[in-house]
Scaffold this motif. Structure first.
Motif, PDB file in Angstrom:
ATOM      1  N   ASP A 275     -23.228 -19.581  -1.706  1.00  0.00           N
ATOM      2  CA  ASP A 275     -24.602 -20.029  -1.465  1.00  0.00           C
ATOM      3  C   ASP A 275     -24.659 -21.081  -0.360  1.00  0.00           C
ATOM      4  OD1 ASP A 275     -25.446 -18.380  -3.504  1.00  0.00           O
ATOM      5  OD2 ASP A 275     -25.729 -19.991  -4.968  1.00  0.00           O
ATOM      6  N   SER A 276     -23.627 -21.899  -0.257  1.00  0.00           N
ATOM      7  CA  SER A 276     -23.619 -22.994   0.716  1.00  0.00           C
ATOM      8  C   SER A 276     -23.481 -22.521   2.160  1.00  0.00           C
ATOM      9  CB  SER A 276     -22.466 -23.960   0.400  1.00  0.00           C
ATOM     10  OG  SER A 276     -21.206 -23.372   0.707  1.00  0.00           O
ATOM     11  N   LEU A 277     -23.219 -21.232   2.361  1.00  0.00           N
ATOM     12  CA  LEU A 277     -23.017 -20.698   3.709  1.00  0.00           C
ATOM     13  C   LEU A 277     -24.325 -20.353   4.412  1.00  0.00           C
ATOM     14  CD1 LEU A 277     -19.997 -18.263   3.094  1.00  0.00           C
ATOM     15  CD2 LEU A 277     -19.973 -20.716   3.605  1.00  0.00           C
ATOM     16  N   ASP A 278     -25.433 -20.508   3.728  1.00  0.00           N
ATOM     17  CA  ASP A 278     -26.719 -20.064   4.255  1.00  0.00           C
ATOM     18  C   ASP A 278     -27.075 -20.738   5.584  1.00  0.00           C
ATOM     19  OD1 ASP A 278     -29.172 -18.765   4.374  1.00  0.00           O
ATOM     20  OD2 ASP A 278     -30.182 -20.234   3.099  1.00  0.00           O
ATOM     21  N   LYS A 279     -27.397 -19.926   6.581  1.00  0.00           N
ATOM     22  CA  LYS A 279     -27.860 -20.409   7.880  1.00  0.00           C
ATOM     23  C   LYS A 279     -29.330 -20.057   8.116  1.00  0.00           C
ATOM     24  CE  LYS A 279     -23.302 -19.831  10.021  1.00  0.00           C
ATOM     25  NZ  LYS A 279     -22.564 -19.167  11.138  1.00  0.00           N
ATOM     26  N   GLY A 280     -30.000 -19.571   7.062  1.00  0.00           N
ATOM     27  CA  GLY A 280     -31.370 -19.135   7.243  1.00  0.00           C
ATOM     28  C   GLY A 280     -31.429 -17.910   8.128  1.00  0.00           C
ATOM     29  N   LYS A 281     -32.535 -17.744   8.826  1.00  0.00           N
ATOM     30  CA  LYS A 281     -32.668 -16.567   9.683  1.00  0.00           C
ATOM     31  C   LYS A 281     -31.645 -16.571  10.819  1.00  0.00           C
ATOM     32  CE  LYS A 281     -36.071 -13.647  11.985  1.00  0.00           C
ATOM     33  NZ  LYS A 281     -37.429 -13.514  12.542  1.00  0.00           N
TER      34      LYS A 281
END
Length: 297
Positions: free
Chosen positions: A279-285
């Motif tokens: 989950d912590s890898l999220d860069k959004g769009k």
């Protein structure tokens, strides 16, 4: 998250999710669009597509029974042939197709649905999606109303959307239209689109995840570490992440071994800590690897 993880322990290959239309959809799908990296290339897809031939050799439809295609992929004829060749009863196969913005409009949508039925050789389509919102508000609302009409006629069982942002979903609500059964969006640890996911969950819309294995871009250290920990392929870890979040992933591959391994994700479970690490890898769009047109006007 904890409730989703507890429920994930009972997930099986044959598990389904209940749509707001009352129909059930398998929690793992098989995408059959290949040979392009951006939407402008979709019409160059050759048929019969190589991956679908792999699916036939593996009798993959018998195993997965959840096939995702689209009008612009130009392989509905081959999908229909594969379904018939599989010998699986029609009621045991879940078929999705889509109408892209170049075909939007009330009358054109009604005729497109009939064309899909003819090409697929089916009496009904389980799920018909608006492929994207690129035609503008007036045309996409007309398209949605036409799909609801096709549903009333028994040609479609469930109506959904794809690449819809919160704005487009709210537009349906403001127009007094029922919520879609599904919103299919690009979704993986690098591109989690949380506002869209949150809206869908609040309104009973099932989230389907396309590009769930990041188009093979799995060299991130966290993904590699978890792959080694669980002795699973990186793609299997990513598909499992998607399932444990309650999404319906649609992995694609043209390789027989990959098609097989992408379904072997029900014999392990990611821990809460490992889910949080992904989950912590999220860069959004910014983490998108596809066209992902969720912000179109």
């Amino acid at each position: 998250m904890a409730a989703i993880l507890r429920q994930s322990r009972s997930l099986q290959f044959t598990s389904t999710v209940r749509l707001n239309t009352g129909y059930s959809m398998p929690i793992l799908g098989f995408g059959v669009a290949y040979g392009f990296d951006k939407p402008t290339d979709t019409h160059a897809v050759q048929t019969p597509c190589f991956a679908l031939n792999n699916a036939r050799r593996l009798n993959y439809i018998v195993l997965r029974r959840h096939i995702d295609t689209a009008r612009c992929y130009r392989n509905e004829v081959e999908v229909g042939e594969a379904i018939r060749e599989s010998g699986v009863p029609r009621e045991d196969t879940f078929v999705t197709t889509k109408i892209d913005s170049s075909l939007h409009g009330y009358e054109s949508t009604l005729s497109t649905v009939k064309a899909s039925l003819s090409d697929l050789g089916l009496d009904y389509i389980d799920l018909y999606l608006i492929h994207d919102a690129g035609s503008g508000q007036e045309l996409r609302l007309a398209t949605y109303r036409a799909l609801l009409e096709a549903k009333a006629l028994g040609e479609i069982r469930s109506v959904g959307v794809s690449n819809y942002g919160v704005k487009h979903l709210e537009e349906l609500q403001q127009a007094g239209l029922p919520p879609p059964a599904v919103n299919q969006i690009e979704l993986h640890p690098l591109c989690q689109q949380r506002p869209i996911v949150d809206y869908c969950r609040e309104h009973g819309i099932v989230v389907q995840a396309y590009c769930p294995i990041i188009r093979g871009r799995t060299d991130h250290p966290v993904i590699k570490e978890l792959s080694e920990k669980y002795e699973k392929e990186p793609a299997q870890v990513l598909i499992r992440w998607s399932l444990q979040h309650g999404f319906v992933p649609l992995p694609k591959s043209s390789q027989a071994a990959r098609i097989r391994s992408n379904a072997q994700v029900f014999d392990f479970e990611l821990t809460d800590a490992d889910m949080a690490a992904l989950d912590s890898l999220d860069k959004g769009k910014a983490g998108a690897v596809s066209w992902n047109p969720v912000d179109v006007a």
